[in-house]
Design an enzyme around this catalytic site. Structure first.
Site, PDB file in Angstrom:
ATOM      1  N   GLU A  76       0.870  -1.103  -0.157  1.00  0.00           N
ATOM      2  CA  GLU A  76      -0.241  -0.008  -0.020  1.00  0.00           C
ATOM      3  C   GLU A  76       0.818   1.294   0.184  1.00  0.00           C
ATOM      4  O   GLU A  76       0.310   2.223  -0.670  1.00  0.00           O
ATOM      5  CB  GLU A  76      -0.860  -0.023   1.420  1.00  0.00           C
ATOM      6  CG  GLU A  76      -1.887   1.231   1.455  1.00  0.00           C
ATOM      7  CD  GLU A  76      -2.283   1.283   2.797  1.00  0.00           C
ATOM      8  OE1 GLU A  76      -2.940   2.369   3.260  1.00  0.00           O
ATOM      9  OE2 GLU A  76      -2.311   0.339   3.394  1.00  0.00           O
ATOM     10  N   GLU A  91      -4.183   0.710  -3.814  1.00  0.00           N
ATOM     11  CA  GLU A  91      -2.690   0.885  -3.635  1.00  0.00           C
ATOM     12  C   GLU A  91      -1.919  -0.074  -3.728  1.00  0.00           C
ATOM     13  O   GLU A  91      -0.848  -0.051  -4.278  1.00  0.00           O
ATOM     14  CB  GLU A  91      -2.623   1.855  -2.455  1.00  0.00           C
ATOM     15  CG  GLU A  91      -3.202   3.034  -2.567  1.00  0.00           C
ATOM     16  CD  GLU A  91      -3.163   3.993  -1.223  1.00  0.00           C
ATOM     17  OE1 GLU A  91      -3.403   5.128  -1.409  1.00  0.00           O
ATOM     18  OE2 GLU A  91      -3.470   3.381  -0.262  1.00  0.00           O
ATOM     19  N   ASP A 132       0.717   3.747  -3.087  1.00  0.00           N
ATOM     20  CA  ASP A 132       0.431   5.460  -2.937  1.00  0.00           C
ATOM     21  C   ASP A 132       1.454   6.287  -3.558  1.00  0.00           C
ATOM     22  O   ASP A 132       1.089   7.373  -4.011  1.00  0.00           O
ATOM     23  CB  ASP A 132       0.475   5.544  -1.113  1.00  0.00           C
ATOM     24  CG  ASP A 132       0.353   6.973  -1.013  1.00  0.00           C
ATOM     25  OD1 ASP A 132      -0.918   7.591  -1.370  1.00  0.00           O
ATOM     26  OD2 ASP A 132       1.017   7.521  -0.376  1.00  0.00           O
TER      27      ASP A 132
END
Length: 228
Positions: free
Chosen positions: A44, A120, A48
């Site tokens: 993640e 993400e 991101d």
């Protein structure tokens, strides 16, 4: 709960990867802790950053007439939790999430923050296996008309932008505090302080809403490193 077959998702994304390569992107912390696995949180984190960069490049190339401030606001909207959760739902990512029974009972599967994190993480996996150029093209395809729609709105709601920034960067919401309301009733001036992530800014306006927007704008631009 056992991992689901990810073949359809791999096909929808146009990937030539073994489906099981995407499985770690769906290890919610609750499931990972029970199974002794690494959660999807590192993926993640990577995804991101990749989304921030790819969306920034897409906007930079597509809108040469926009200045830094406008591009930053557009990017904030496009990588916000609500937008990412919307894309995740379109892909059906909630079907593949691996949760503990307790998290399942709490309805974690449908939480926008969890769906956004899963997207993400998927982007993180794709970046690791396919590289930047492929990932950028995929991101542009996933966003579709959202980019043009966001650009056409030219968003100026800094309270919403600050809220999205707070959720994405700090995991918290902005706070507003009325400092002062002075002057006669028909010419009253309100002074409000907005705070987020250990930073604060002050705004003034002829009513509370206007003062909050002014404070949110100053704080948002300061946090994004943009000159007002």
């Amino acid at each position: 709960m056992e991992p689901r077959d990810l073949s359809r998702l791999v096909s929808d994304l146009g990937l030539d990867l073994p489906p099981e390569e995407l499985t770690p992107a769906f290890y919610h912390a609750s499931y990972a802790n029970e199974k002794g696995l690494e959660s999807n949180e590192r993926l993640e984190f990577l995804g991101d950053a990749v989304l921030d960069l790819t969306v920034a490049e897409i906007l930079f190339r597509r809108f040469p007439e926009r200045d830094e401030g406008e591009l930053t606001k557009l990017r904030s909207v496009l990588v916000s939790r609500p937008t990412l959760a919307e894309i995740a739902r379109e892909l059906g990512l909630e079907r593949y999430l691996l949760l503990s029974p307790g998290a399942e009972e709490l309805g974690v599967r449908e939480r926008p923050s969890v769906l956004a994190a899963a997207l993400e993480a998927v982007v993180g996996v794709i970046f690791l296996h396919k590289g930047y150029e492929f990932t950028r093209g995929l991101v542009e395809r996933l966003y579709g008309k959202r980019i043009a729609e966001a650009a056409s709105r030219r968003p100026e709601d800094y309270k919403s932008l600050l809220q999205e920034l707070g959720q994405r960067r700090f995991g918290e919401l902005p706070r507003y505090r009325l400092l002062e309301a002075e002057g006669p009733e028909h010419e009253k001036v309100f002074t409000v302080e907005a705070s987020l992530g250990g930073e604060s800014a002050i705004g003034r306006g002829r009513n509370l809403k206007e003062a909050e927007q002014a404070a949110a704008k100053r704080l948002y631009l300061a946090l994004e490193g943009i000159s007002d």
